[in-house]
Design a protein around this motif. Structure first.
Motif, PDB file in Angstrom:
ATOM      1  N   TRP A   1      31.568 -46.379   0.372  1.00 54.06           N
ATOM      2  CA  TRP A   1      31.159 -45.439   0.973  1.00 54.06           C
ATOM      3  C   TRP A   1      31.725 -44.319   0.795  1.00 54.06           C
ATOM      4  CZ3 TRP A   1      32.195 -50.069   3.514  1.00 54.06           C
ATOM      5  CH2 TRP A   1      31.043 -50.758   4.236  1.00 54.06           C
ATOM      6  N   ARG A   2      31.087 -43.010   0.568  1.00 52.03           N
ATOM      7  CA  ARG A   2      31.426 -41.821   0.371  1.00 52.03           C
ATOM      8  C   ARG A   2      30.714 -40.737   1.263  1.00 52.03           C
ATOM      9  NH1 ARG A   2      29.825 -44.645  -4.158  1.00 52.03           N
ATOM     10  NH2 ARG A   2      31.308 -44.881  -5.815  1.00 52.03           N
ATOM     11  N   GLY A   3      31.463 -39.525   1.533  1.00 52.48           N
ATOM     12  CA  GLY A   3      31.244 -38.591   2.258  1.00 52.48           C
ATOM     13  C   GLY A   3      32.070 -37.470   2.216  1.00 52.48           C
ATOM     14  N   LEU A   4      31.519 -36.268   2.993  1.00 54.86           N
ATOM     15  CA  LEU A   4      32.304 -35.081   2.688  1.00 54.86           C
ATOM     16  C   LEU A   4      32.678 -34.707   4.208  1.00 54.86           C
ATOM     17  CD1 LEU A   4      29.792 -32.879   0.553  1.00 54.86           C
ATOM     18  CD2 LEU A   4      32.210 -33.832  -0.164  1.00 54.86           C
TER      19      LEU A   4
ATOM     20  N   PRO B   1      27.211 -36.963   9.268  1.00 58.52           N
ATOM     21  CA  PRO B   1      26.568 -38.454   9.000  1.00 58.52           C
ATOM     22  C   PRO B   1      25.618 -38.364   7.914  1.00 58.52           C
ATOM     23  CG  PRO B   1      26.557 -37.938  11.499  1.00 58.52           C
ATOM     24  CD  PRO B   1      26.907 -36.602  10.892  1.00 58.52           C
ATOM     25  N   ALA B   2      24.952 -37.110   7.596  1.00 55.86           N
ATOM     26  CA  ALA B   2      23.869 -37.006   6.405  1.00 55.86           C
ATOM     27  C   ALA B   2      24.401 -36.861   5.216  1.00 55.86           C
ATOM     28  CB  ALA B   2      23.114 -35.706   6.880  1.00 55.86           C
ATOM     29  N   SER B   3      25.832 -36.774   5.263  1.00 52.33           N
ATOM     30  CA  SER B   3      26.439 -36.558   4.100  1.00 52.33           C
ATOM     31  C   SER B   3      27.033 -38.132   3.392  1.00 52.33           C
ATOM     32  CB  SER B   3      27.675 -35.773   3.878  1.00 52.33           C
ATOM     33  OG  SER B   3      28.944 -36.227   4.646  1.00 52.33           O
TER      34      SER B   3
ATOM     35  N   ARG C   1      29.770 -33.155  -6.577  1.00 56.18           N
ATOM     36  CA  ARG C   1      28.893 -33.611  -7.503  1.00 56.18           C
ATOM     37  C   ARG C   1      27.551 -32.729  -7.448  1.00 56.18           C
ATOM     38  NH1 ARG C   1      27.769 -39.549  -8.899  1.00 56.18           N
ATOM     39  NH2 ARG C   1      29.870 -39.725  -8.745  1.00 56.18           N
ATOM     40  N   GLY C   2      27.090 -32.371  -6.384  1.00 59.21           N
ATOM     41  CA  GLY C   2      25.866 -31.441  -6.524  1.00 59.21           C
ATOM     42  C   GLY C   2      25.990 -30.134  -7.097  1.00 59.21           C
ATOM     43  N   LEU C   3      27.216 -29.435  -6.916  1.00 64.68           N
ATOM     44  CA  LEU C   3      27.531 -28.173  -7.769  1.00 64.68           C
ATOM     45  C   LEU C   3      27.857 -28.647  -9.191  1.00 64.68           C
ATOM     46  CD1 LEU C   3      28.384 -25.274  -7.875  1.00 64.68           C
ATOM     47  CD2 LEU C   3      30.831 -26.049  -7.382  1.00 64.68           C
ATOM     48  N   LEU C   4      28.287 -29.659  -9.385  1.00 64.20           N
ATOM     49  CA  LEU C   4      28.371 -29.939 -10.994  1.00 64.20           C
ATOM     50  C   LEU C   4      26.981 -30.061 -11.765  1.00 64.20           C
ATOM     51  CD1 LEU C   4      30.172 -30.684 -13.757  1.00 64.20           C
ATOM     52  CD2 LEU C   4      30.174 -33.074 -12.845  1.00 64.20           C
TER      53      LEU C   4
ATOM     54  N   LEU D   1      25.440 -27.869 -14.777  1.00 56.39           N
ATOM     55  CA  LEU D   1      24.561 -28.575 -16.101  1.00 56.39           C
ATOM     56  C   LEU D   1      23.101 -28.138 -16.132  1.00 56.39           C
ATOM     57  CD1 LEU D   1      26.484 -32.021 -15.790  1.00 56.39           C
ATOM     58  CD2 LEU D   1      26.799 -30.390 -17.426  1.00 56.39           C
ATOM     59  N   HIS D   2      22.332 -28.155 -14.921  1.00 57.77           N
ATOM     60  CA  HIS D   2      21.026 -27.884 -15.203  1.00 57.77           C
ATOM     61  C   HIS D   2      20.915 -26.279 -15.811  1.00 57.77           C
ATOM     62  CE1 HIS D   2      18.325 -30.589 -12.186  1.00 57.77           C
ATOM     63  NE2 HIS D   2      18.837 -31.095 -13.467  1.00 57.77           N
TER      64      HIS D   2
END
Length: 262
Positions: free
Chosen positions: A77-80, A149-151, A3-6, A10-11
């Motif tokens: 919950w979501r993570g990488l 854990p930070a993700s 999502r961050g890359l998307l 867009l930015h």
């Protein structure tokens, strides 16, 4: 795709200087020339307002005061993870699920749900999930062990009352502000992008924003309401007895896709 890359892509397509941050919208009122948007930084006058402000949209609540919401019974919950050799998989247990989606570049996205009370939260969410999914088949333990854990994020899943209208003259809502849905079909963000593409095409046609917004609602309401219902139905499968989960493995993928596509 992360999502961050998307968001970065867009930015990059937005004209410099056209975004203002830290300026929360608190409401609006229609004017003869368009709309006056009330913000934390003061009023803004505009030709139109598109409320893309998420599940707790202030624009949606101005369209329909008292918009009710209800806890669905579980957080998401979501993570990488960097666990190697992962394939797409979705595992169901008794009132729990965990799925994995490879993203390339050695990364994979995972999601999980566990039935538990609203408003909770553990000091270490990753450790909490490791305990909840202890004994599950591979690759669950590998996925969680290779996760930073930070993700990890945790959000209570909520259902919201159906919005009776999306548009009010030069004002419209889109994405989760218009049609929030449970995450089980992975369609929330994708449907917001479909909304944005359609809105852009309608606004490119000569005419008023109000006409474009009316057409937008007419074209998008039924497809998104079907997905809202389907995502809620998919989430109920998690609560089914284990025997139903085992039987679901016998249903051909083509049949499942046909059911989900309406």
């Amino acid at each position: 795709m992360r999502r961050g890359l998307l968001v970065e892509l867009l930015h990059a397509a937005v004209s410099p200087g056209s975004l203002t941050f830290g300026c929360a919208v608190t409401g609006y009122r229609r004017t003869g020339a368009g709309v006056r948007v009330e913000t934390a930084g003061g009023p803004l006058d505009a030709a139109a307002l598109v409320g893309a402000d998420g599940f707790r949209s202030r624009v949606a609540r101005a369209l329909q005061p008292g918009l009710a919401e209800r806890y669905a019974g579980f957080p998401a919950w979501r993570g990488l993870t960097t666990a190697p050799g992962l394939a797409p998989v979705q595992l169901w247990g008794e009132r729990q699920e965990l799925g994995v989606v490879p993203l390339g570049d050695g990364l994979a996205y995972w999601f999980a749900t566990v039935r538990e009370p609203e408003g909770g939260g553990a000091p270490d969410e990753l450790a909490h999930l490791s305990r909840a999914f202890d004994g599950w088949p591979d690759p669950v333990a590998r996925v969680l062990a290779a996760t930073d854990p930070a993700s990890v994020s945790r959000n209570d899943v909520l259902d919201r009352e159906r919005l009776r209208r999306w548009a009010d003259g030069p004002v419209v809502v889109m994405g989760d502000a218009a049609h929030p849905m449970r995450p089980h079909l992975g369609q929330g963000g994708g449907q917001a992008l479909v909304d944005a593409a359609l809105l852009a095409s309608l606004l490119a046609v000569p005419g008023t924003p109000a006409a474009a917004f009316t057409s937008f609602e007419q074209q998008r309401r039924r497809p998104t309401e079907r997905l809202v219902r389907a995502s809620r139905a998919a989430s109920r499968v998690v609560d089914a007895p284990p025997a139903v989960h085992r039987l679901s493995a016998l249903v051909p993928d083509a049949v499942v896709r046909r059911i989900l596509s309406g």
